[in-house]
Enzyme design. Structure first.
Site, PDB file in Angstrom:
ATOM      1  CD  GLN A 175      -7.801  -0.636  -5.538  1.00 33.28           C
ATOM      2  OE1 GLN A 175      -7.802  -2.037  -5.783  1.00 33.28           O
ATOM      3  NE2 GLN A 175      -7.094   0.522  -5.318  1.00 33.28           N
ATOM      4  N   PRO A 303     -14.093 -10.552 -10.319  1.00 34.55           N
ATOM      5  CG  PRO A 303     -13.877  -7.928 -10.800  1.00 34.55           C
ATOM      6  CD  PRO A 303     -13.866  -9.210  -9.611  1.00 34.55           C
ATOM      7  N   GLY A 305      -6.891 -10.513  -9.366  1.00 30.14           N
ATOM      8  CA  GLY A 305      -6.651 -11.349  -8.870  1.00 30.14           C
ATOM      9  C   GLY A 305      -6.196 -10.960  -7.608  1.00 30.14           C
ATOM     10  N   GLY A 306      -6.140 -10.262  -6.886  1.00 28.72           N
ATOM     11  CA  GLY A 306      -6.491 -10.563  -5.752  1.00 28.72           C
ATOM     12  C   GLY A 306      -6.710  -9.026  -5.015  1.00 28.72           C
ATOM     13  CG  MET A 307     -10.397  -5.509  -3.254  1.00 23.04           C
ATOM     14  SD  MET A 307      -9.546  -4.651  -4.173  1.00 23.04           S
ATOM     15  CE  MET A 307      -8.654  -2.573  -2.725  1.00 23.04           C
ATOM     16  CG  HIS A 332       0.662  -7.388  -5.122  1.00 25.51           C
ATOM     17  ND1 HIS A 332       1.684  -6.586  -6.298  1.00 25.51           N
ATOM     18  CD2 HIS A 332      -0.753  -7.158  -5.427  1.00 25.51           C
ATOM     19  CE1 HIS A 332       1.383  -5.266  -6.323  1.00 25.51           C
ATOM     20  NE2 HIS A 332      -0.610  -4.901  -6.259  1.00 25.51           N
ATOM     21  CD  GLU A 333      -4.038  -8.178  -4.105  1.00 25.21           C
ATOM     22  OE1 GLU A 333      -3.857  -7.529  -3.379  1.00 25.21           O
ATOM     23  OE2 GLU A 333      -3.456  -8.116  -5.516  1.00 25.21           O
ATOM     24  CG  HIS A 336      -1.745  -3.988  -1.533  1.00 23.77           C
ATOM     25  ND1 HIS A 336      -1.749  -2.661  -2.129  1.00 23.77           N
ATOM     26  CD2 HIS A 336      -1.680  -4.619  -2.968  1.00 23.77           C
ATOM     27  CE1 HIS A 336      -1.818  -2.011  -3.195  1.00 23.77           C
ATOM     28  NE2 HIS A 336      -2.172  -3.440  -3.669  1.00 23.77           N
ATOM     29  CD  GLU A 355      -1.870  -2.296  -6.696  1.00 21.23           C
ATOM     30  OE1 GLU A 355      -0.761  -2.762  -7.152  1.00 21.23           O
ATOM     31  OE2 GLU A 355      -3.181  -1.518  -6.698  1.00 21.23           O
ATOM     32  CG  ASP A 412     -10.757   1.107 -12.003  1.00 26.23           C
ATOM     33  OD1 ASP A 412     -10.210   0.931 -10.643  1.00 26.23           O
ATOM     34  OD2 ASP A 412     -11.411   0.821 -12.101  1.00 26.23           O
ATOM     35  NE  ARG A 592      -6.035 -12.640 -12.230  1.00 24.58           N
ATOM     36  CZ  ARG A 592      -4.633 -12.928 -11.702  1.00 24.58           C
ATOM     37  NH1 ARG A 592      -4.009 -14.276 -12.379  1.00 24.58           N
ATOM     38  NH2 ARG A 592      -3.331 -12.137 -11.887  1.00 24.58           N
ATOM     39  CE  LYS A 594      -1.946 -10.793 -15.422  1.00 24.49           C
ATOM     40  NZ  LYS A 594      -1.512 -11.820 -14.381  1.00 24.49           N
TER      41      LYS A 594
END
Length: 640
Positions: A175, A303, A305-307, A332-333, A336, A355, A412, A592, A594
């Protein structure tokens, strides 16, 4: 298999019903019989077009990808064959794929006859169009190729860069549009594709992907061979791979964790509530349709938090705090799996549909498992992040609309405080106006109606009006739907956070700002309370006051990475030298984005004190950062 015209017609009318529960359930067992691929619709409205892809799916589109690839750690390449099954208009003369640095050897049709192809004029961000001429009967493309050593989706780690220090590691991050750097396909979220893969890796390594295994692994010569099959159509950025020294531990009947052996116990302990999360999510918004829900805890250089890769969420190890205080990331993930994977934004102008909906859903899962106090505090922190975005961008800036204008609607693009947090507050506002029971029933039916389909803001609003508002003019006026989606800022009906959520903490902030000592109760606060305290402190503090905070609260030693990040932001803003060793360790031991991006940017902007630190740290850490992080930070030109 439905025809091209049928698929387009279904999309245009948005009348296709969700598949049967049998079709929507991925078998968790291996070696399942393959099912006939159902072609997901392609939306035809102008707002559904994806300017970040060269594809022309209304002429010819990919609906299934078959990969047969070898992973070469020595050359840092993935190479082999991609078989693309295509649907097309009868008179289509060509199909356009997305390509970013692929080294293509040949392209043939399914019978082995060569096809004419060329790579068009490229763009540094988007890559280039791969244009393949079609014969009248072409239904499949067979592409022999290799990824480039610097493929943007792939990070290759030496053994020394892993937790175990014994074997190399590879993982992908697709992504938003990075998968075109290792898979030749139409890399657009609105062109959903089923897929399967055979992956060959050096013996002794394990491959995992965002799909169930379709057969048991086997070893031939010096290779281990793994096979996977995703029967549902997914957005192409959701095809993901991880290869390394991996071990597995079950978390429940349909959940488990993969990671390096030395991290397995800590990861499993932190993730022990995962099975409960899946059950809580299903209670809220319907069945989990992907079979298993496993997680891959990656090396620190990941890179994000989660995917939310289907069936295998990728996670940063920075969420491991020892007390489950950061497992909202897991919720959260998982969410999704409904909002993002099941129903996906057709293009990046509507990222909030992934999101923002997911952030709302995450908070509901946290409330279900951990109670209203934690949920209300985390919702209040989300509201703070939204207000911060308004302050940074300007309340009337176009970027603060949920549906992003063309200039901001890039992969992004947008601001996290808007896409995630304003999006969540929009749904929370609807809930408060119509009532939770009515809203939950609507949202559950929304996921059912649009399962495995792309979505736009306009289609979402049409669905809300048809299935929730139902012609009620007074309700329509109360909801202010168009204001939320298409106008900047915050509508007047916005749901505000519970003022009692942080009453005690806010009094402590006020007291400290007025000269009182650092709060003795800090060590007993929740993570949300600690973050609220640090983030609400005055941004300019004297060295004496910062020293008091550090001496009493031991913030340089914080084991919770979110709390440490909040503290380091404050320390950098005030040139607080005693925090520099903790800062350097933080920036060189995890990647990460963020965390590292804002800290290094803040340092770089301070030409006298901060920039030398930024140059020293980035020079040491750059090789361990993912390419997407490097690309952002290289713009700072810290080597100059």
């Amino acid at each position: 298999m439905i025809s091209f015209r049928t698929a387009v017609a279904a999309a245009a009318l948005l009348l296709s019903a969700c598949q049967s529960s049998e079709d929507n359930t991925t078998a968790s067992s291996n070696a399942a019989e393959p099912k006939e691929v159902q072609i997901a619709p392609v939306l035809t409205t102008p707002d559904a077009l994806d300017p970040a892809s060269y594809a022309k799916p209304l002429e010819a589109r990919v609906y299934h990808v078959g990969l047969d690839l070898s992973v070469d750690f020595d050359t840092k390449r993935i190479g082999g064959t991609a078989k693309l099954d295509i649907d097309r208009k009868p008179d289509a003369k060509e199909i356009v794929l997305d390509d970013k640095g692929l080294e293509i050897e040949s392209i043939t049709d399914g019978s082995g006859e060569p096809l004419t192809w060329k790579v068009g004029t490229g763009d540094p961000s988007l890559g280039a169009p791969l244009i393949v001429a079609l014969k009248p009967d072409t239904k499949q493309l067979v592409i022999k190729y290799k990824s480039a050593p610097d493929a943007g989706a792939l990070q290759w780690l030496t053994p020394e860069q892993t937790a175990g220090k014994k074997k190399p590691y590879l993982f992908s991050q697709g992504q938003a549009i990075e998968n075109r750097s290792w898979i030749p396909t139409q890399d657009s979220p609105g062109i959903r594709q089923a897929w399967d893969a055979t992956i060959r890796v050096p013996a002794g390594l394990t491959a995992v992907m965002s799909a169930p295994r379709s057969s048991e692994p086997m070893t031939q010569g010096g290779e281990s061979i793994f096979s996977f099959r995703m029967e549902h159509s997914v957005a192409p950025y959701m095809i993901a791979i991880g290869v390394g020294d991996l071990a597995f531990k079950s978390l429940g009947p349909r959940t488990g964790v993969w990671t390096e052996p030395v991290m397995l116990d800590a990861a499993a302990k932190e993730l022990s509530d995962t099975e409960k999360m899946v059950s809580a999510a299903e209670k809220l918004y319907g069945p989990y349709r992907w079979g298993r829900y496993d997680l891959l805890v990656l090396p620190p250089s990941f890179p994000f938090g989660g995917m939310e890769n289907p069936t295998l969420t990728f996670l940063t190890p920075t969420f491991i705090a020892g007390d489950k205080s950061l497992n909202g990331l897991v919720a959260h993930e998982l969410a999704h799996s409904w909002s993002g994977n099941l129903v996906t934004n057709a293009n990046w102008a509507d990222s909030w549909l992934n999101e923002g909906v997911t952030s709302y859903f995450e908070n509901r899962i946290m409330e279900e498992l951990y109670g209203p106090k934690r949920a209300s505090q985390e919702a209040a922190l989300s509201f703070d992040d939204m207000e911060k975005a308004f302050a940074e961008e300007g309340r009337n800036a176009p970027i603060t609309s949920l549906h992003l204008p063309p200039k901001e609607a890039r992969p992004d693009g947008g601001a996290g405080g808007i896409i995630y947090d304003k999006g969540a507050d929009f749904l929370r506002t609807i809930e408060r106006i119509v009532g939770r029971e009515k809203w939950d029933a609507y949202l559950r039916s929304y996921f059912d109606r649009h399962a495995f389909q792309p979505m736009t803001s306009a289609l979402f609003l049409a669905d809300v009006r048809q299935n929730l508002v139902k012609g009620d003019k007074a309700l329509e006026q109360k909801l202010q739907l168009d204001n939320w989606i298409y106008k900047p800022g915050l509508p007047s009906n916005a749901a505000l956070p519970d003022p009692k959520a942080f009453a005690t903490v806010d009094r402590a902030v006020k007291a400290f700002a007025g000269g009182s000592p650092a709060p003795a109760a800090f060590s007993g606060w929740t993570t949300a309370e600690k973050l609220r305290f640090i983030n609400k402190l005055p941004r300019k503090l004297s060295t004496a006051r910062l020293t008091e905070l550090e001496n009493k609260l031991k913030l340089n030693e914080a084991g919770n990475q979110e709390v440490l990040f909040a503290w380091l932001n404050l320390a950098v803003a005030n040139r607080f030298d005693p925090a520099v060793p903790a800062l350097e360790h933080f920036l060189t031991t995890q990647g990460r984005r963020k965390f590292v991006k804002p800290l290094i940017q803040s340092l770089a902007e301070d030409r006298q004190w901060g920039r030398p630190i930024a140059a020293r740290v980035y020079g040491e850490a750059r090789a361990s950062y993912h390419p997407v992080t490097q690309r952002d930070l290289d713009k700072l030109k810290l080597a100059e």
